[in-house]
Design a protein around this motif. Structure first.
Motif, short mmCIF file in Angstrom:
data_model
loop_
_atom_site.label_atom_id
_atom_site.label_comp_id
_atom_site.label_asym_id
_atom_site.label_seq_id
_atom_site.Cartn_x
_atom_site.Cartn_y
_atom_site.Cartn_z
N ASN A 350 -78.75 -7.74 -18.62
CA ASN A 350 -77.83 -8.38 -19.56
C ASN A 350 -76.38 -8.03 -19.22
N ALA A 351 -76.15 -7.69 -17.95
CA ALA A 351 -74.81 -7.30 -17.52
C ALA A 351 -73.79 -8.40 -17.74
N CYS A 352 -74.20 -9.66 -17.54
CA CYS A 352 -73.27 -10.78 -17.76
C CYS A 352 -72.95 -10.93 -19.23
N VAL A 353 -73.94 -10.72 -20.09
CA VAL A 353 -73.72 -10.80 -21.54
C VAL A 353 -72.74 -9.71 -21.96
N ALA A 354 -72.98 -8.50 -21.46
CA ALA A 354 -72.08 -7.40 -21.79
C ALA A 354 -70.68 -7.65 -21.27
N ALA A 355 -70.59 -8.24 -20.07
CA ALA A 355 -69.28 -8.49 -19.47
C ALA A 355 -68.46 -9.48 -20.28
N ILE A 356 -69.07 -10.62 -20.66
CA ILE A 356 -68.32 -11.61 -21.41
C ILE A 356 -68.01 -11.10 -22.81
N GLY A 357 -68.90 -10.28 -23.36
CA GLY A 357 -68.65 -9.70 -24.69
C GLY A 357 -67.43 -8.79 -24.67
N LYS A 358 -67.35 -7.92 -23.67
CA LYS A 358 -66.20 -7.02 -23.55
C LYS A 358 -64.92 -7.81 -23.30
N ALA A 359 -65.03 -8.82 -22.44
CA ALA A 359 -63.85 -9.62 -22.11
C ALA A 359 -63.33 -10.38 -23.33
N MET A 360 -64.24 -10.97 -24.09
CA MET A 360 -63.83 -11.70 -25.29
C MET A 360 -63.16 -10.77 -26.29
N GLN A 361 -63.70 -9.55 -26.42
CA GLN A 361 -63.11 -8.59 -27.35
C GLN A 361 -61.71 -8.18 -26.88
N THR A 362 -61.57 -8.00 -25.58
CA THR A 362 -60.27 -7.61 -25.01
C THR A 362 -59.24 -8.70 -25.23
N VAL A 363 -59.62 -9.95 -25.01
CA VAL A 363 -58.71 -11.08 -25.23
C VAL A 363 -58.30 -11.15 -26.69
N ALA A 364 -59.27 -10.93 -27.59
CA ALA A 364 -58.96 -10.97 -29.02
C ALA A 364 -57.97 -9.86 -29.40
N GLU A 365 -58.08 -8.72 -28.73
CA GLU A 365 -57.22 -7.58 -29.07
C GLU A 365 -55.84 -7.65 -28.40
N THR A 366 -55.78 -8.22 -27.19
CA THR A 366 -54.54 -8.17 -26.42
C THR A 366 -53.83 -9.51 -26.28
N GLY A 367 -54.51 -10.61 -26.59
CA GLY A 367 -53.89 -11.92 -26.49
C GLY A 367 -53.72 -12.36 -25.04
N ASN A 368 -52.75 -13.25 -24.82
CA ASN A 368 -52.51 -13.79 -23.47
C ASN A 368 -51.53 -12.89 -22.71
N LEU A 369 -52.07 -11.90 -22.04
CA LEU A 369 -51.24 -11.00 -21.24
C LEU A 369 -50.69 -11.74 -20.02
N PRO A 370 -49.53 -11.34 -19.54
CA PRO A 370 -48.94 -12.01 -18.37
C PRO A 370 -49.85 -11.91 -17.14
N ILE A 371 -50.05 -13.04 -16.46
CA ILE A 371 -50.83 -13.06 -15.23
C ILE A 371 -49.95 -12.55 -14.10
N PRO A 372 -50.47 -11.66 -13.23
CA PRO A 372 -49.65 -11.15 -12.11
C PRO A 372 -49.02 -12.31 -11.34
N PRO A 373 -47.73 -12.22 -11.00
CA PRO A 373 -47.02 -13.34 -10.34
C PRO A 373 -47.69 -13.83 -9.06
N HIS A 374 -48.29 -12.92 -8.27
CA HIS A 374 -48.87 -13.35 -7.00
C HIS A 374 -50.13 -14.19 -7.19
N LEU A 375 -50.70 -14.21 -8.42
CA LEU A 375 -51.89 -15.03 -8.71
C LEU A 375 -51.53 -16.38 -9.33
N GLN A 376 -50.29 -16.55 -9.71
CA GLN A 376 -49.89 -17.77 -10.40
C GLN A 376 -49.80 -18.96 -9.43
N ASP A 377 -49.87 -20.15 -9.98
CA ASP A 377 -49.89 -21.38 -9.18
C ASP A 377 -48.60 -21.54 -8.37
N ALA A 378 -48.80 -21.81 -7.09
CA ALA A 378 -47.63 -21.99 -6.22
C ALA A 378 -47.62 -23.37 -5.59
N HIS A 379 -48.35 -24.33 -6.16
CA HIS A 379 -48.46 -25.66 -5.56
C HIS A 379 -47.43 -26.64 -6.14
#
Length: 440
Positions: A350-379
């Motif tokens: 159930n590693a995938c279940v645990a992973a999405i659960g933790k991620a959803m909780q983190t997003v709920a707690e921290t909101g939309n954190l800034p994405i590192p600039p080198h990962l942002q769209d450059a097209h």
């Protein structure tokens, strides 16, 4: 018709099975199949206007193919002839064609030829009909339980309109059952019988959309059940159970037993017990549970409890879901059994279940954190001036198609969501990560 013919036909009608006696005489009496005989549909208009072309009714037993043919017979001004392909041969067709030519030539009258079980005719018998259908000597009305595209001559198909009949839904079956019990003219109303709502629900569900099966059961019940002290014949669930030869299982689709059984089914697969999984699957199927509902639960379980320990599990579950929709019961039970057994026997994670659960909780707690600039769209033009995509390392340019690089936002740089187990394929996932990170 002389007096003796009239008496003979009347007696035969009285002695015929209920399913035959209660057949509608007009389109307005037909129950179900509104997708082809609704008042705005082509078939309804063609029958009402008596302007039929050759057609083929295709569908499971008891869905109204012969009924629609009888309605056509009752409403058309054309000569109506009926043969059954299981017993008729070329000689019978020759006689029909001969009479049809006479009616057409002498009286300008068309002939409708209804062939029940048309798929039983061999290629030669079907080929014989073709020229007479093509020149309008006969208007063909065929009925078949088999896919006409596989069983009927392609040339006949090209000259016919195919109408697919669906299994009747439970409400339609209930209407027919009530008509059978209480209608004094065509049904069994003269017997003074009544049917309980619970028995109606049971027969409607267990008939599987087959009106004939439901009507045969109710006829048997009325004819064999003793009258109660109140002088009436009471069709109860117990009577219905005997007549349709199916045990009543305590299974309310909207109640606790429904959820208890599906819960036991899922927990048995999760617990790697294929025997228990198959047992609870059988209980649900015997109680009439929707195969699509069961298939959905198997798909969810494949992702939730097997996950990447066996990536094929979800593929098996999805394919099973598609297959049961196309095949239907009773064969769908084999497909569901295969999928449930595969998943029960698969390694679990159930590693995938645990992973999405933790991620959803983190997003709920921290909101939309800034994405590192080198990962942002450059097209787009000017992205470099904004620092978008600058410094991004393309993984395929490095050994093992991997390079260390920050992907998570700064605030979550050390956060770990997915933790693969050592079960099944996830053990290989661990080996892969160890290899690319030069840990081994």
């Amino acid at each position: 018709m002389d007096l003796f013919d009239y008496i003979r036909n009347t007696n035969m009608e009285k002695e015929s099975p209920l399913a035959s006696r209660i057949r509608p005489a007009s389109l307005d009496e037909v129950v179900g199949q509104q997708h082809i005989i609704g008042s705005d549909k082509l078939l309804y208009r063609a029958i009402q206007a008596d302007k039929l072309s050759s057609l083929i009714f295709y569908g499971p037993p008891g869905t109204g193919k012969t009924t629609l043919a009888k309605v056509i017979a009752a409403t058309t001004s054309a000569e109506f002839r009926q043969i059954n392909a299981t017993s008729a041969g070329k000689k019978d067709m020759e006689e029909v064609v001969k009479n049809a030519k006479e009616n057409q030539g002498m009286y300008g009258k068309k002939t409708i030829l209804f062939i029940d079980e048309i798929h039983r005719f061999n290629k030669g018998q079907q080929d014989y009909l073709l020229p007479f259908v093509e020149d309008g000597t006969v208007i063909l009305v065929g009925a078949t339980t088999e896919n006409p595209y596989f069983e009927v001559n392609g040339a006949l198909l090209s000259r016919s309109i195919i109408f697919e009949l669906k299994p009747l839904d439970e409400e339609d079956i209930k209407i027919l059952l009530k008509r059978a019990v209480y209608d004094e003219e065509k049904g069994m109303g003269a017997y003074g019988a009544t049917i309980d709502e619970e028995a109606l629900d049971f027969l409607a569900e267990l008939s599987g959309g087959d009106a004939r099966r439901a009507l045969n059961a109710i006829e048997l019940g009325v004819m064999t059940t003793e009258r109660s002290p109140d002088g009436k014949i009471h069709i109860t669930v117990a009577v219905a159970q005997e007549c349709i030869q199916k045990r009543v299982l305590r299974y309310d689709k909207s109640g606790d037993n429904h959820y208890d059984t599906i819960s036991a089914f899922i927990k048995s697969m999760r617990g790697s017990d294929p025997d228990a999984a198959i047992y609870y699957l059988a209980r649900m199927l015997s109680a009439g549970e929707s195969v699509t509902f069961i298939a959905r639960r198997i798909m969810i379980h494949a992702a939730e409890d097997v996950g990447l320990a066996d990536p094929q599990a979800l593929t098996v579950a999805v394919n099973a879901s598609l297959a049961v929709e196309r095949v239907g019961m009773p064969e769908a039970q084999i497909i569901l059994a295969e999928a449930a057994t595969y998943i029960a026997c698969a390694p679990k994670s159930n590693a995938c279940v645990a992973a999405i659960g933790k991620a959803m909780q983190t997003v709920a707690e921290t909101g939309n954190l800034p994405i590192p600039p080198h990962l942002q769209d450059a097209h787009y033009k000017g992205s470099a001036k904004l620092g978008r995509g600058t410094g991004y390392k393309y993984a395929h340019d490095y050994p093992n198609n991997y390079v260390r690089q920050q992907y998570l936002p700064d605030e979550l740089i050390d956060r770990k969501f997915y933790n693969p187990t050592e079960n099944g394929y996830e053990a290989k996932v661990q080996e892969y990560f160890a290899k690319i990170k030069n840990l081994i």
